[in-house]
Structures are given as structure tokens and as C-alpha cells.
Scaffold this motif. Structure first.
Motif: not given
Length: 434
Positions: A356-363
Motif C-alpha cells: 500500500t502507499l502507507e507501507q511504501v512511505n514507511r520503508l
């Protein structure tokens, strides 16, 4: 232009200038910027106040709003003597007369007073500082109305008194309020950053202790079993092998943490990207085969970047390994390069579950992993740290059910770029169903 409107316009310029300076300081992102820019703001404000002056009829005095930046800078920055000297210098260029000597008397005296009380002033609460600034301005202005004879002027006395006793205190109050809001914003940001750092350290400590404790616990258990003299030689050898593997696992976690905390690359060398990628792909073939993953490689020939070979391999292995593990039921892993005259891009694409976009941003955050309890996030953190150390950037695109693409961009050492060539032998890495 009417006198009050004239000075209200001057005051509005001071307020707009303060906001502009704050935005500039925000953009510069340097620890010294706020103080330096505020000093520049005070000097420019005083200059504007000298430009917007008014000659009071009956007395040889040039009246302006220079009291506003003088009081604000003296109380909040302790710059009273410096600002007073600047005001005297500029006023001296306009003429050595009665107005000049009154300027020396007033601003010299108040500069020493404000310089002495500035430390006390800064210890007060924001509301007390604002009220004190307004009160001092009103007192300063009230004293001037009597000593300069303004109170007794028949012509336009009401307008002049209104500017002296109302506009200047209001101006100081508005600017003081804006400064207090800016200070509150800076302090809030600093507390937030400190809180995030502490949280990151706590989560990192939890991750490291958890990942090291597990293999050590297993190793200790088998050491206790080895103390039993009744075990067979075969079990003895097996237990030693397990202990060795568990200790290697703990060592790997520690090494990943060290790579993250100290990503500095001490020795840089030219790396032929095509050759390095081939080596990494070759090392990951067994894992790809186990997961029924086909690896497709499309490389530009002869492209070079500068970096550390071992750490560069580590970055690629971490990302490709994660990509393969994201396709447990098989799929395609594409490793591709693309060139521009100044940069080289490395694209690693999978057809896995995606994010998800949230997961990508938290990488790259400490102790964040898309693998849940099975991962620590250390691997991807190491990747981000090493890529930054090699002056590169990472861009991630992902969609649930469609896969993920990691794009690494590095400065290229090659004078030109060539067309990509598909590597035939890796195209054949299609493995049968599990």
C-alpha cells in the motif's frame, strides 16, 4: 497620503517582512538561520523605518516607527547596543542637529536598559513577554511626547499622538505575538524530533535484542544438551552445527545494524554495473528456483558507477531477496538498467503481492517491516543508508496485487549511454512448478 495610513503601511511592511524571513529560515533548514535572518530582518526594518519618516512641524525631529524593531530586537535578541548604534549612525547622515542628539539620548539610554533586562525578559512566559513589550513601548513613546514637545503641538497633534501612543505599541504587540508563535513552532518541532529519535532508538533496541536473543536462546539450549555425556556422536555433531548456524544468525543481525549505523564508505572504486548485477543474480538463483521465480536481466553494457563493491552487492541482495520472497507462488523478477548522460538507473521489479502507499512511505523506518513479526526492517534500512552514502536515491512504486518496483539512481561515470541488451542465459531461469 494621510499620516496614519502612511505609518500603517510602514507597519504592514514590517509584518510581511517578518513572515518572509521566517519562511526563508524554514527553507534553509540550518541551525543558524533563524538568528541570522532575524538580525537581517531588524536591519532592513530599521532602514525601512528611516525611509518612511515624517517631519514634525515646529520641532526639528524626524519621526518614524524605528522604535518597533529596536524594542523587539533589544528584548528578544539582546541587541540593544548594536541596534542603537545603527540608528545613531543613520540618523547622523541625515544631519547633526537637535533630533540627532535626542536620538542619542533616548536610544542610547534604552539600549543599555534593554540589554540588561533582556535575560530576565526571556525567562518570562510568552504572554508576559508580549505585555511587557507593549507596555515598554507605550512608556517610551509617552516619555517622548513630553520631552520633545509633541504634546503641545497645535497642528495635527491628535494624529501624531495616535501614532506615538497607539500604532507603535500595537505594532510591537503584533510582531511580538508573531515571534512567540514562531518560537513555539520551533520548540514543538524540536520536541517532536527528539521524541521520534527516542522512539526510533527504543524500537531499534527492541528489534536488536529480540533478533539476537532468539538465536542465543537456541544456542544456549543446545549447549546444555551437549553437557550430557550420554548423547551420541551423531547428535553431538548435529547440535554443534545448529549452534554455529544460530550464532551466525546473531552475527548477521549485528552486522546489519552496524551497516545501518555507520554507512560511510571509506574507499570508493569504479564498478561495472552489468558485471556486479550478474554476480548478484547468479548468487540468488537457488532461492529463485526454490520459489519458482523467473529472473529476467536487461542490462546496459559498460556502464560504471562509483561505490563500494561489497556494500553495493549487499543492497542488491537485500532488495532482490525481498522481491523473491514476495512471490512465494512463483512470478517474474526483472532486473533492468537504464541510462542518461549523467545517471544510471537500476530497476528491480517483481510481480508479487505489492504494498500500500502507507507501507511504501514507511520503508526505511526503524523496526518497520512488511513481513510482520518475521522481519526487523534492518535490511531495508541498510539499503537506504548505503545508497545515500553512494550519493544515490531510491524511488519505490507498488500496487497491491501488481508487484513492486525499486528504482536506484546513481551518478554515472560513463561518458555516454548505450542501448540495453537482454541477457540470454538469465532469460532461461524458468523453474518448474513447486
Amino acid at each position: 497620503m494621510e499620516l496614519t495610513v502612511y505609518f500603517f503601511f510602514n507597519l504592514s511592511l514590517l509584518i510581511v517582512l517578518l513572515f518572509s524571513g521566517f519562511l526563508w529560515a524554514e527553507k534553509s533548514k540550518k541551525s543558524w538561520s533563524y538568528r541570522a535572518i532575524f538580525i537581517i530582518y531588524l536591519i532592513i526594518s530599521l532602514t525601512l523605518c528611516f525611509i518612511f519618516t515624517y517631519q514634525i512641524e515646529g520641532i526639528n525631529v524626524l519621526f518614524g516607527l524605528r522604535k518597533i524593531p529596536f524594542i523587539v530586537g533589544s528584548l528578544y535578541m539582546g541587541l540593544g547596543p548594536f541596534l542603537a548604534a545603527f540608528i545613531m549612525l543613520v540618523r547622523g547622515f541625515l544631519g547633526i542637529d537637535y533630533g540627532f542628539w535626542s536620538t542619542v539620548l533616548y536610544y542610547g539610554g534604552f539600549a543599555i536598559l534593554f540589554w540588561r533586562i533582556s535575560p530576565w525578559f526571556l525567562k518570562r512566559s510568552p504572554k508576559q513577554r508580549i505585555l511587557f513589550s507593549v507596555g515598554v513601548t507605550f512608556l517610551f513613546s509617552f516619555v517622548q511626547t513630553f520631552t520633545l514637545g509633541i504634546w503641545h503641538l497645535p497642528h495635527s497633534s491628535f494624529k501624531v499622538l495616535f501614532i506615538f501612543l497607539v500604532i507603535q505599541p500595537i505594532g510591537v504587540g503584533i510582531i511580538s505575538y508573531i515571534i512567540e508563535e514562531i518560537l513555539m513552532t520551533i520548540q514543538l518541532r524540536q520536541r517532536t524530533m527528539k521524541s521520534k529519535r527516542l522512539e526510533a532508538v527504543e524500537r531499534m533496541g527492541a528489534a536488536i535484542s529480540h533478533e539476537i536473543r532468539n538465536p542465543l536462546t537456541v544456542a544456549i539450549g543446545f549447549v546444555q544438551l551437549l553437557q550430557n555425556n550420554a548423547i551420541s556422536k551423531e547428535n553431538h555433531t548435529q547440535y554443534l552445527s545448529i549452534i554455529k548456524n544460530e550464532l551466525k544468525s546473531a552475527e548477521r543481525v549485528i552486522q546489519e545494524y552496524l551497516n545501518f549505523s555507520n554507512p560511510e564508505i571509506k574507499s570508493m572504486e569504479p564498478l561495472v554495473v552489468q558485471e556486479e548485477l550478474k554476480q548478484v543474480v547468479q548468487s540468488l538463483k537457488p532461492l529463485a528456483k526454490q520459489n519458482s521465480v523467473k529472473i529476467v536481466s536487461i542490462f546496459s553494457q559498460g556502464e560504471e558507477i562509483e561505490g563500494d563493491k561489497q556494500k553495493f552487492h549487499q543492497c542488491l541482495v537485500n532488495i532482490m531477496k525481498n522481491a523473491i520472497e514476495a512471490m512465494p507462488n512463483g512470478g517474474t523478477l526483472t532486473v533492468e538498467t537504464e541510462s542518461t548522460p549523467t545517471t544510471l538507473g537500476i530497476l528491480i521489479k517483481d510481480t508479487g503481492s505489492g504494498m500500500t502507499l502507507e507501507q511504501v512511505n514507511r520503508l526505511g523506518e526503524p523496526y518497520y517491516s512488511t513481513k510482520g513479526s518475521k522481519g526487523t526492517g534492518l535490511g531495508i534500512m541498510v539499503v537506504y543508508s548505503i545508497v545515500r552514502a553512494m550519493n544515490g536515491t531510491i524511488h519505490v512504486e507498488s500496487e497491491i496485487g501488481q508487484g513492486t518496483t525499486f528504482k536506484f539512481t546513481f551518478p554515472s561515470l560513463s561518458p555516454s549511454f548505450l542501448e540495453p541488451v537482454e541477457t540470454k542465459e538469465t532469460e532461461k531461469e524458468l523453474v518448474g512448478s513447486r
